[in-house]
Design a protein around this motif. Sequence first.
Motif, mmCIF file in Angstrom:
data_model
loop_
_atom_site.group_PDB
_atom_site.id
_atom_site.type_symbol
_atom_site.label_atom_id
_atom_site.label_comp_id
_atom_site.label_asym_id
_atom_site.label_seq_id
_atom_site.Cartn_x
_atom_site.Cartn_y
_atom_site.Cartn_z
ATOM 1 N N ILE A 71 0.855 -1.195 0.000
ATOM 2 C CA ILE A 71 0.000 0.000 0.000
ATOM 3 C C ILE A 71 0.890 1.243 0.000
ATOM 4 C CG2 ILE A 71 -1.876 1.241 1.156
ATOM 5 C CD1 ILE A 71 -2.778 -1.558 0.419
ATOM 6 N N SER A 72 0.681 2.071 -0.984
ATOM 7 C CA SER A 72 1.503 3.291 -1.102
ATOM 8 C C SER A 72 1.040 4.369 -0.139
ATOM 9 C CB SER A 72 1.412 3.856 -2.518
ATOM 10 O OG SER A 72 1.906 2.925 -3.446
ATOM 11 N N LYS A 73 1.969 5.270 0.115
ATOM 12 C CA LYS A 73 1.617 6.449 0.897
ATOM 13 C C LYS A 73 1.026 7.477 -0.065
ATOM 14 C CE LYS A 73 3.878 9.767 3.982
ATOM 15 N NZ LYS A 73 3.663 9.419 5.382
ATOM 16 N N SER A 74 -0.145 8.006 0.313
ATOM 17 C CA SER A 74 -0.802 8.953 -0.590
ATOM 18 C C SER A 74 -1.399 10.101 0.195
ATOM 19 C CB SER A 74 -1.895 8.204 -1.375
ATOM 20 O OG SER A 74 -3.036 9.015 -1.539
ATOM 21 N N PRO A 75 -1.070 11.337 -0.205
ATOM 22 C CA PRO A 75 -1.623 12.501 0.502
ATOM 23 C C PRO A 75 -3.144 12.520 0.428
ATOM 24 C CG PRO A 75 -0.007 13.163 -1.184
ATOM 25 C CD PRO A 75 -0.209 11.704 -1.346
ATOM 26 N N LEU A 125 -8.888 7.737 -7.739
ATOM 27 C CA LEU A 125 -7.862 7.981 -8.759
ATOM 28 C C LEU A 125 -6.452 7.708 -8.262
ATOM 29 C CD1 LEU A 125 -9.417 11.171 -10.380
ATOM 30 C CD2 LEU A 125 -9.522 8.776 -11.182
ATOM 31 N N THR A 126 -6.344 7.276 -7.018
ATOM 32 C CA THR A 126 -5.001 7.015 -6.476
ATOM 33 C C THR A 126 -4.551 5.591 -6.781
ATOM 34 O OG1 THR A 126 -5.872 6.231 -4.358
ATOM 35 C CG2 THR A 126 -5.395 8.591 -4.538
ATOM 36 N N GLU A 127 -3.257 5.391 -6.661
ATOM 37 C CA GLU A 127 -2.694 4.046 -6.801
ATOM 38 C C GLU A 127 -3.222 3.141 -5.702
ATOM 39 O OE1 GLU A 127 1.589 3.073 -7.037
ATOM 40 O OE2 GLU A 127 1.742 5.143 -7.763
ATOM 41 N N VAL A 128 -3.438 3.770 -4.537
ATOM 42 C CA VAL A 128 -3.875 2.999 -3.365
ATOM 43 C C VAL A 128 -5.191 2.263 -3.671
ATOM 44 C CG1 VAL A 128 -4.537 3.154 -0.939
ATOM 45 C CG2 VAL A 128 -2.656 4.547 -1.813
#
Length: 469
Positions: A215-219, A241-244
């Motif tokens: 799981i990526s870090k996403s603002p 729309l996030t990679e997450v």
Amino acid sequence: MVGMQSYPYVITVSSEKGGVGKTTLATNLAIYLKALDENLPVSIFSFDNHFTVDRMFEIRGQRTTGTVADLLLETPGRDLIHTGQYGIGYIPSSSNLSDLKDIVKTPMMLARLLALSRIPGIVVIDTRPDLDILTQNALFAADRAIIPVKDMPSLENCRNIFALFDQRGLDRKSLALIPCLVDERIKFDGPFADQKTLLKAYAINRGYRCFETYISKSPKVESLNTNPDGKIYPILTHAKLTEVHGQFAQLAQTIIGEYRGTAEPRALLFHQWLQAEEERKKESFFARLSGLKSECLLCGRPASGQGGDRISFYFEVSDGSAAGFFDEECFFRLLMTNVYNLDTNLADDDPTLLIMRDAARESTFVFRPVSNGSGTTVEFHRFDLDGVHHLKKTYPLREFEGGMLRRERSRLFSLMAETFGSRLDGTPGSFLLVHPVHQEKPEAILQEENYRGLTRLKQRITQQVLRPT
Ligand SMILES: Nc1ncnc2c1ncn2[C@@H]1O[C@H](COP(=O)(O)OP(=O)(O)OP(=O)(O)O)[C@@H](O)[C@H]1O
Ligand SMILES: [Mg+2]
């Protein structure tokens, strides 16, 4: 009937490290699982007291009854589940779980409660950043435990979870790590090009399984719990729309695959084990029951407790060769005439007699045949119900007593002959134990818990009776 009931497939999200994304993972995973299969019942509860689960899933104005505290207090889980947002069932959180830690003494309690919960589908459990008894319970109940790691310290911390499983002899295969809060901007030189690759390499090196996904870090994800409504928004609806989003979809897909590939979740296996255990208890109870003598050894009448007779004492030969019940009057008369040498003509309300009777109901007695060169004697002991020794006396074992004119067969002799038979003069280590029982339900002493107590008492008494003097 095992097959007719519902047994949840249990997913626990746990790590000792705080802030690694456990709650975000647990709550959003529930939503993605439901989104992948809307017919799949998905529920969630948390052992943390931050009420994120409630804020995320409760429907505005929804009345709730019961919390996870009630689950631990044995309310069936299914009765506590509230259908909330996105079709997810949730059990409301509790702010006073720490008060309950005393009743959650064993780490297998939740496994039992979930086995009996009748909760269908998948249950996701969010835990506190702690390996306390509640987290241990959640881990041991899990078909799949997900351990988020975001850096080396949190990876090092996993060791404690694995150690816990090793200590209990539980299979590590239910445990799997997932790199979380991965910062894609960080790149390294060398074979481990980024955070997730590095973490995975270290994990695998230590023998820990890892999910394919991370799981990526996403603002954007970080902002989901900071908004004017004071709500916590799901990734699925507010960060599509996030990679997450893709990572959660992939993780949920993997988990659904595991769920469908599990014919018998732990809750089902646990329930079967509980039932087998119940059967075993019943069987040993009936075995003990059917081994009983059918008549009172002292008077020969049926030891049924019927016809006005009162069964008040259970007896057992210490080597297990005989067991049964005594009628109250028969045993009192034996004590009176053969042990305490009281006058048989005393009035029923004579104080000596009353005291003797009361004391007998609070005592455990031992009759032990002892042979020496000059014949057989009977060693008599009185213990209290905790196995504390109070009295020891020795009596010669004579078949008849009284003078030549009033010869009577000795009750004590009959008792010993009936219980030990031909082994009367050669039974080192065996003795007859007599213990009071409930008149209403004498056979209750043979039921599992009671009989275990009696066995402990027997052990205590045996040590004292057989101690070389
Ligand atoms: N993928 C992500 N990207 C960015 N921020 C995230 C992500 N996942 C979680 N966070 C943020 O990190 C913080 C910690 O997340 P979370 O509360 O899920 O962690 P936790 O392990 O449950 O914490 P605790 O141990 O306190 O229970 C939160 O502010 C959350 O919004
Ligand atoms: Mg949390």
